[in-house]
Design a protein around this motif. Structure first.
Motif, mmCIF file in Angstrom:
data_model
loop_
_atom_site.group_PDB
_atom_site.id
_atom_site.type_symbol
_atom_site.label_atom_id
_atom_site.label_comp_id
_atom_site.label_asym_id
_atom_site.label_seq_id
_atom_site.Cartn_x
_atom_site.Cartn_y
_atom_site.Cartn_z
ATOM 1 N N GLU A 68 83.524 -24.001 14.620
ATOM 2 C CA GLU A 68 84.154 -24.460 15.863
ATOM 3 C C GLU A 68 84.455 -25.966 15.789
ATOM 4 O O GLU A 68 85.181 -26.513 16.609
ATOM 5 C CB GLU A 68 83.283 -24.127 17.092
ATOM 6 C CG GLU A 68 81.970 -24.898 17.232
ATOM 7 C CD GLU A 68 80.797 -24.250 16.488
ATOM 8 O OE1 GLU A 68 81.024 -23.453 15.555
ATOM 9 O OE2 GLU A 68 79.647 -24.563 16.845
ATOM 10 N N TRP A 69 83.916 -26.620 14.763
ATOM 11 C CA TRP A 69 84.132 -28.068 14.625
ATOM 12 C C TRP A 69 85.320 -28.437 13.735
ATOM 13 O O TRP A 69 85.647 -29.617 13.602
ATOM 14 C CB TRP A 69 82.863 -28.754 14.086
ATOM 15 C CG TRP A 69 81.731 -28.698 15.066
ATOM 16 C CD1 TRP A 69 80.613 -27.924 14.988
ATOM 17 C CD2 TRP A 69 81.640 -29.393 16.314
ATOM 18 N NE1 TRP A 69 79.820 -28.108 16.092
ATOM 19 C CE2 TRP A 69 80.428 -29.009 16.923
ATOM 20 C CE3 TRP A 69 82.463 -30.317 16.975
ATOM 21 C CZ2 TRP A 69 80.013 -29.502 18.158
ATOM 22 C CZ3 TRP A 69 82.041 -30.817 18.203
ATOM 23 C CH2 TRP A 69 80.843 -30.400 18.777
ATOM 24 N N GLU A 81 70.322 -33.277 18.513
ATOM 25 C CA GLU A 81 71.486 -33.942 19.102
ATOM 26 C C GLU A 81 71.460 -33.790 20.625
ATOM 27 O O GLU A 81 71.985 -32.834 21.187
ATOM 28 C CB GLU A 81 72.757 -33.357 18.483
ATOM 29 C CG GLU A 81 72.716 -33.474 16.957
ATOM 30 C CD GLU A 81 74.056 -33.622 16.287
ATOM 31 O OE1 GLU A 81 75.030 -33.002 16.759
ATOM 32 O OE2 GLU A 81 74.132 -34.363 15.281
ATOM 33 N N ALA A 85 71.595 -29.757 12.795
ATOM 34 C CA ALA A 85 71.690 -30.700 13.915
ATOM 35 C C ALA A 85 71.933 -29.993 15.248
ATOM 36 O O ALA A 85 72.991 -30.132 15.850
ATOM 37 C CB ALA A 85 72.813 -31.690 13.627
ATOM 38 N N PRO A 86 70.949 -29.240 15.724
ATOM 39 C CA PRO A 86 71.168 -28.507 16.975
ATOM 40 C C PRO A 86 71.045 -29.406 18.198
ATOM 41 O O PRO A 86 70.369 -30.437 18.151
ATOM 42 C CB PRO A 86 70.033 -27.489 16.975
ATOM 43 C CG PRO A 86 68.923 -28.181 16.250
ATOM 44 C CD PRO A 86 69.584 -29.046 15.206
ATOM 45 N N SER A 87 71.691 -29.003 19.283
ATOM 46 C CA SER A 87 71.358 -29.643 20.543
ATOM 47 C C SER A 87 70.079 -28.970 21.046
ATOM 48 O O SER A 87 69.747 -27.868 20.614
ATOM 49 C CB SER A 87 72.513 -29.550 21.539
ATOM 50 O OG SER A 87 73.043 -28.264 21.545
ATOM 51 N N TYR A 147 79.218 -36.870 20.779
ATOM 52 C CA TYR A 147 78.875 -36.158 19.541
ATOM 53 C C TYR A 147 79.601 -36.770 18.346
ATOM 54 O O TYR A 147 79.001 -37.028 17.298
ATOM 55 C CB TYR A 147 79.222 -34.657 19.648
ATOM 56 C CG TYR A 147 79.272 -33.992 18.290
ATOM 57 C CD1 TYR A 147 78.095 -33.755 17.568
ATOM 58 C CD2 TYR A 147 80.485 -33.654 17.694
ATOM 59 C CE1 TYR A 147 78.127 -33.198 16.293
ATOM 60 C CE2 TYR A 147 80.523 -33.097 16.412
ATOM 61 C CZ TYR A 147 79.350 -32.873 15.718
ATOM 62 O OH TYR A 147 79.391 -32.338 14.464
ATOM 63 N N ARG A 196 71.850 -31.437 6.638
ATOM 64 C CA ARG A 196 71.077 -31.534 7.871
ATOM 65 C C ARG A 196 71.415 -30.384 8.784
ATOM 66 O O ARG A 196 72.496 -29.807 8.732
ATOM 67 C CB ARG A 196 71.318 -32.861 8.569
ATOM 68 C CG ARG A 196 72.584 -33.039 9.341
ATOM 69 C CD ARG A 196 73.884 -32.834 8.673
ATOM 70 N NE ARG A 196 74.953 -33.260 9.556
ATOM 71 C CZ ARG A 196 75.615 -32.446 10.401
ATOM 72 N NH1 ARG A 196 75.354 -31.164 10.435
ATOM 73 N NH2 ARG A 196 76.557 -32.934 11.197
ATOM 74 N N ILE A 227 77.309 -29.314 6.816
ATOM 75 C CA ILE A 227 77.506 -27.859 6.859
ATOM 76 C C ILE A 227 77.269 -27.447 8.307
ATOM 77 O O ILE A 227 76.157 -27.562 8.823
ATOM 78 C CB ILE A 227 76.514 -27.154 5.907
ATOM 79 C CG1 ILE A 227 76.639 -27.756 4.498
ATOM 80 C CG2 ILE A 227 76.770 -25.654 5.890
ATOM 81 C CD1 ILE A 227 75.612 -27.243 3.502
ATOM 82 N N ARG A 228 78.325 -27.033 8.976
ATOM 83 C CA ARG A 228 78.203 -26.785 10.416
ATOM 84 C C ARG A 228 79.128 -25.645 10.819
ATOM 85 O O ARG A 228 79.951 -25.178 10.031
ATOM 86 C CB ARG A 228 78.556 -28.067 11.194
ATOM 87 C CG ARG A 228 79.977 -28.514 10.957
ATOM 88 C CD ARG A 228 80.307 -29.841 11.676
ATOM 89 N NE ARG A 228 81.677 -30.244 11.377
ATOM 90 C CZ ARG A 228 82.221 -31.393 11.739
ATOM 91 N NH1 ARG A 228 81.506 -32.287 12.408
ATOM 92 N NH2 ARG A 228 83.479 -31.667 11.428
HETATM 93 N N1 GLU Z 1 75.066 -30.538 17.744
HETATM 94 C C1 GLU Z 1 76.145 -29.829 17.133
HETATM 95 C C2 GLU Z 1 76.051 -28.355 17.486
HETATM 96 O O1 GLU Z 1 75.005 -27.934 17.915
HETATM 97 C C3 GLU Z 1 76.020 -29.998 15.647
HETATM 98 C C4 GLU Z 1 77.204 -29.767 14.852
HETATM 99 C C5 GLU Z 1 76.939 -30.411 13.496
HETATM 100 O O2 GLU Z 1 76.193 -29.814 12.714
HETATM 101 O O3 GLU Z 1 77.440 -31.493 13.257
HETATM 102 O O4 GLU Z 1 77.004 -27.633 17.376
#
Ligand code: GLU
Length: 546
Positions: free
Chosen positions: A250-251, A73, A39-41, A229, A37, A246-247
């Motif tokens: 920074e996470w 998101e 998943a942007p804000s 989040y 997925r 896959i992100r």
């Molecule tokens: N909303 C998060 C962001 O924009 C998504 C990170 C993710 O893919 O889980 O960084």
């Protein structure tokens, strides 16, 4: 009073989590298929960094016959931007990127906008409350500030955890009484972790990373009823059956929280792949490519300049997998879609964003297109971005196509066009309407001898019907009669005997027509421009330089 009463008081009307488990059953996919997925804000636009992340998600899902979905998101409503969702969807449409499921196309695992999934998160938060794994926290801003100051003073780890977590062990009766009094609260996880224990993230790109277990009582539901989040990530990626998260990297440091959430919720954990960001050099430091500071981070920059989407895609593929470039050179007829991307070829650290390289890729890309294709796409581009040129080319297709065909269908085609805007940059002088708008087009040009003979050459010697060989023989004879050496050796031995050599003679014609010293094949240019026009142009030339 027990946890059940507390959970019912906080979330009286939400469905049981088993309802959602049933509503979103396992996906029926073949073995080995990835569910990924993006998943942007809702920031309102797609930029290079987010495109890069979405690229891996899309490619890996597609090449395994899996599913890739778009999830917005938007649980941080303080950061809301106008048209934040539409902007992102529009950008993806313009880039010809389509997800299998998402806010516009729907899908069986929606809604795909987090703020529309409030009840789902609350249902799982309720489950944790019932199990005593979550609790309402009544800490005020003031209390949290004092806590921080105390921790700083005592040189303790900062945060809401263990014995610092004041409301963690508040008896249920007291918590219920406070809620009934109307005391504001949020819902926190009652972390079962121990900071002295280690956990290991087995990252698909970065390998194994050891980290302390989470012991923070992180917030799971905020005062506005929406999840953080972290909590939304766990619930959504479970219910949507994501196999690979896959992100951006920074996470990575949040992984211990996510690992723990999956555990306490009883969910199977997905695999994680943390992507290193695009970086950029600024003086002596290297920093992340910034959507605010760097023009080349915006996708609109490429669209405005006429760099095709396919080129952006090729560039991202080149950075994404270390041997893509070589593969593409060896398989010139294949596309990005034919290549199998793997995690082990993805860069572990940041990749310098290299606009020159992107433009070189673009030039190679253009060199493989037919003149006709470039014409059609330039027409489309200029219609949006350059009406002046659009009006010049729209009813004169053959003219531009023949220009674009110069040195195109050969083994080593010209590489001077890297964007639709380059077409005008390359051939503007072939359009009198553009040429005549330039004030003093020959201001850089001067000769140590009189070049007026060029007019005589064009009027009396030049013949549009000559073959290239005939043309060149005539050029040589005429140049020689005017005092130019026709071979290099002759000229080198006695330069003082000549005005210059044959190349200097040709350069005068070239400069007259194009104003510069480099251009595509002269013979073709002269023929396409036509004798009558040349006689006009030569007058302008001689008038300005004399
Ligand atoms: N909303 C998060 C962001 O924009 C998504 C990170 C993710 O893919 O889980 O960084």
């Amino acid at each position: 009073m027990n946890y059940q009463d507390l959970a019912n008081l906080i979330f009286p009307d939400v469905k049981d989590s088993s309802y959602f488990e049933e509503k979103y059953p396992n996906r029926n996919l073949k073995e080995g298929a990835f569910v990924t997925r993006f998943a942007p804000s809702p920031t309102g636009f797609v930029h290079m960094g987010s495109l890069y992340t979405s690229f891996s998600n899309i490619r890996l899902a597609r090449q395994t016959e899996g599913v890739v979905f778009l999830r917005i998101e938007d649980t941080d409503q303080k950061r809301e931007v106008e048209n934040g969702v539409e902007g992102i969807i529009n950008d993806f449409n313009n880039l010809n990127i389509f997800f299998d499921e998402g806010p516009t196309q729907g899908g069986s695992y929606g809604p795909y906008i987090q703020s529309e999934r409030k009840e789902i998160y609350q249902s799982f938060a309720k489950k944790l409350l019932q199990e005593g794994m979550a609790y309402p926290c009544f800490a005020t801003e003031e209390e949290l500030k004092n806590l921080r100051e105390m921790q700083e003073l005592n040189k303790e780890r900062l945060g809401y955890y263990g014995s610092w977590a004041k409301y963690r062990n508040l008896p249920v009766d007291e918590a219920i009484a406070k809620i009934k009094e109307g005391t504001p609260y949020i819902v926190r996880l009652k972390s079962p972790g121990d900071f002295n224990h280690k956990i290991v993230l087995d990252d698909c790109i970065k390998g194994k990373i050891e980290m302390p277990e989470n012991d923070m009582d992180i917030v799971i539901i905020k005062s506005d009823g929406l999840p953080t989040y972290h909590f939304a990530h766990a619930v959504d990626d479970h219910l949507m059956h994501t196999t690979h998260v896959i992100r951006g990297d920074e996470w990575v440091s949040s992984y211990p929280i996510h690992h723990q959430l999956f555990q306490v919720l009883g969910f199977e954990e997905p695999r994680y792949a943390h992507i290193a960001p695009f970086t950029i050099k600024e003086g002596n430091t290297v920093r992340k490519l910034s959507k605010r500071k760097d023009k080349e981070a915006a996708i609109s920059f490429y669209h405005q300049n006429g760099v095709p989407n396919e080129v952006i895609n090729l560039y991202i593929a080149t950075v994404n997998n270390s041997n893509f470039e070589e593969w593409y050179i060896n398989n010139p007829d294949k596309t990005v879609d034919d290549y199998i991307f793997t995690f082990d070829k993805m860069p572990v650290g940041g990749s310098l964003f290299d606009l020159d390289k992107l433009m070189n890729i673009s030039k190679v890309y253009f060199s493989k297109l037919s003149a006709e294709e470039i014409y059609n796409r330039t027409l489309e581009y200029t219609k949006q971005y350059d009406l002046e040129f659009y009006n010049l080319i729209k009813d004169n297709k053959d003219y531009l196509v023949s220009l674009l065909n110069i040195e195109r269908n050969i083994e080593r085609p010209r590489m001077d066009i890297g964007s639709y805007s380059d077409v005008k940059r390359q051939f503007w002088y072939m359009y009198d309407e553009l040429f005549d708008k330039v004030d003093a087009p020959y201001k850089e040009v001067s000769y140590s001898y009189d070049v007026s003979f060029i007019k005589e050459y064009l009027a009396n010697i030049y013949d549009e019907n000559d073959t290239e060989e005939e043309w060149f023989n005539k050029v040589k004879d005429y140049a020689s009669s005017k005092g130019f050496a026709t071979n290099r050796k002759e000229y080198k031995e006695n330069p003082e005997k000549f005005l210059g050599n044959i190349a200097d003679f040709c350069s005068i014609i070239r400069v007259m027509l194009t104003t510069t010293n480099t251009s595509p094949n002269m013979y073709d240019l002269l023929k396409i421009y036509g004798k009558e026009n040349l006689l006009n142009r030569v007058d302008k030339f001689l008038k300005e330089i004399n």
